[in-house]
Motif scaffolding. Structure first.
Motif, PDB file in Angstrom:
ATOM      1  N   UNK A 151       0.829  -1.209   0.000  1.00 19.27           N
ATOM      2  CA  UNK A 151       0.000   0.000   0.000  1.00 19.27           C
ATOM      3  C   UNK A 151       0.863   1.259   0.000  1.00 19.27           C
ATOM      4  N   UNK A 152       0.314   2.352  -0.541  1.00 19.76           N
ATOM      5  CA  UNK A 152       1.039   3.616  -0.621  1.00 19.76           C
ATOM      6  C   UNK A 152       0.900   4.389   0.694  1.00 19.76           C
ATOM      7  N   UNK A 153       1.415   3.777   1.729  1.00 22.45           N
ATOM      8  CA  UNK A 153       1.434   4.371   3.071  1.00 22.45           C
ATOM      9  C   UNK A 153       2.476   3.599   3.878  1.00 22.45           C
ATOM     10  N   UNK A 154       2.912   4.139   5.013  1.00 21.15           N
ATOM     11  CA  UNK A 154       3.842   3.381   5.850  1.00 21.15           C
ATOM     12  C   UNK A 154       3.221   2.060   6.287  1.00 21.15           C
ATOM     13  N   UNK A 155       3.997   0.995   6.203  1.00 18.80           N
ATOM     14  CA  UNK A 155       3.505  -0.320   6.602  1.00 18.80           C
ATOM     15  C   UNK A 155       3.556  -0.466   8.118  1.00 18.80           C
ATOM     16  N   UNK A 156       2.639  -1.248   8.651  1.00 12.74           N
ATOM     17  CA  UNK A 156       2.735  -1.607  10.063  1.00 12.74           C
ATOM     18  C   UNK A 156       3.882  -2.602  10.227  1.00 12.74           C
ATOM     19  N   UNK A 157       4.431  -2.738  11.421  1.00 16.92           N
ATOM     20  CA  UNK A 157       5.488  -3.738  11.630  1.00 16.92           C
ATOM     21  C   UNK A 157       5.055  -5.144  11.212  1.00 16.92           C
ATOM     22  N   UNK A 158       3.794  -5.465  11.444  1.00 23.04           N
ATOM     23  CA  UNK A 158       3.296  -6.787  11.070  1.00 23.04           C
ATOM     24  C   UNK A 158       3.261  -6.954   9.550  1.00 23.04           C
ATOM     25  N   UNK A 159       2.796  -5.913   8.842  1.00 19.86           N
ATOM     26  CA  UNK A 159       2.764  -5.974   7.382  1.00 19.86           C
ATOM     27  C   UNK A 159       4.177  -6.079   6.819  1.00 19.86           C
ATOM     28  N   UNK A 160       5.082  -5.309   7.383  1.00 20.36           N
ATOM     29  CA  UNK A 160       6.466  -5.318   6.908  1.00 20.36           C
ATOM     30  C   UNK A 160       7.090  -6.696   7.115  1.00 20.36           C
ATOM     31  N   UNK A 161       6.896  -7.263   8.291  1.00 19.35           N
ATOM     32  CA  UNK A 161       7.461  -8.591   8.580  1.00 19.35           C
ATOM     33  C   UNK A 161       6.863  -9.646   7.648  1.00 19.35           C
ATOM     34  N   UNK A 162       5.576  -9.530   7.359  1.00 22.86           N
ATOM     35  CA  UNK A 162       4.932 -10.490   6.454  1.00 22.86           C
ATOM     36  C   UNK A 162       5.504 -10.376   5.045  1.00 22.86           C
TER      37      UNK A 162
END
Length: 264
Positions: A151-162
């Motif tokens: 997504x065109x927004x900062x990722x959550x830590x969970x999204x980034x790790x996934x």
């Protein structure tokens, strides 16, 4: 210089760099660049490649964070003609322009030949759809092991790790990112320890290969005018990059060139 990279060299060449506005850029030819990246990729080494034009060099020289991200790269290629020209005048008269779209194309050829897995990360789902369709026609044996448009927004830590878990689980050797400057260099810098692959900041190269953006005619590329073609295509988005940053690059380059002549 032959177009086909030499994939059978006996030993990797030592890295050589030279400063452009204080930013170290690799003195490298096409064969060495492709072979070095493929060697890293085959070993799943966590490396990243920054592809720097005048805009990125100017930004890196003025923005401490971006400069840190570029300096930490395992390879910094002279993407734009101004960058390659400076290296020719100050360090290596034979320096080639190692630009993003052509680097992507040659790596796709090499990956197809070597059986390397490609992961595509960034841009939009629509662009990735077009890119995958185009690559299925141009590189039918290429292994695209994964793709994701975050997504065109900062990722959550969970999204980034996934995202990182998906890349590593895919077995990718090369991760080609299309996040734009300076975001993709920051992403590569922050994720190098975790991604078991070579990541490359391809940027607009993905759009060119997908066919969503047309590339300048060959004669314009050969004469250093590709920037003018792109500016005419997207003036509202690119005017600052090409008119402001290119002017700043010229002033900085003139100063560096004058110092080089005095010291020589």
């Amino acid at each position: 210089m032959p177009d086909t990279p030499d994939t059978h060299s006996a030993a990797p060449a030592a890295r050589r760099t030279a400063p452009v506005l204080g930013i170290p850029v690799d003195l490298i030819d096409w064969n060495t660049a492709i072979d070095r990246i493929c060697r890293w990729a085959e070993a799943h080494e966590p490396r990243y490649v920054s592809i720097c034009d005048a805009h990125s060099i100017v930004r890196a020289s003025r923005d401490a964070a971006h400069g840190r991200h570029i300096r930490a790269a395992d390879m910094v290629t002279p993407d734009g003609w101004p960058v390659a020209w400076m290296l020719r005048r100050t360090a290596d008269p034979g320096q080639q322009r190692i630009n993003g779209p052509d680097l992507m194309g040659r790596l796709l050829d090499a990956a197809e030949d070597r059986g390397l897995g490609i992961y595509l990360y960034g841009t939009t789902d629509a662009t990735l759809d077009r890119l995958c369709a185009a690559l299925a026609r141009s590189h039918p044996r290429l292994r695209i092991v994964g793709r994701h448009s975050p997504p065109f927004r900062p990722l959550t830590p969970q999204e980034d790790a996934a995202d990182i878990a998906h890349i590593n689980a895919s077995g990718a050797h090369l991760v080609m990112t299309g996040l734009g400057c300076p975001k993709e260099d920051r992403w590569m810098f922050e994720h190098r320890p975790a991604v078991r692959a070579v990541t490359l900041g391809i940027g607009a190269g993905i759009d060119f290969h997908a066919g969503t953006v047309s590339r300048a005619p060959q004669w314009m590329r050969d004469h250093g005018l590709e920037w003018l073609y792109r500016l005419a295509q997207e003036p509202r988005r690119l005017w600052r990059r090409y008119l402001v940053h290119n002017t700043l690059f010229v002033w900085g380059a003139l100063g560096q060139f004058a110092r080089h002549r005095r010291s020589g």
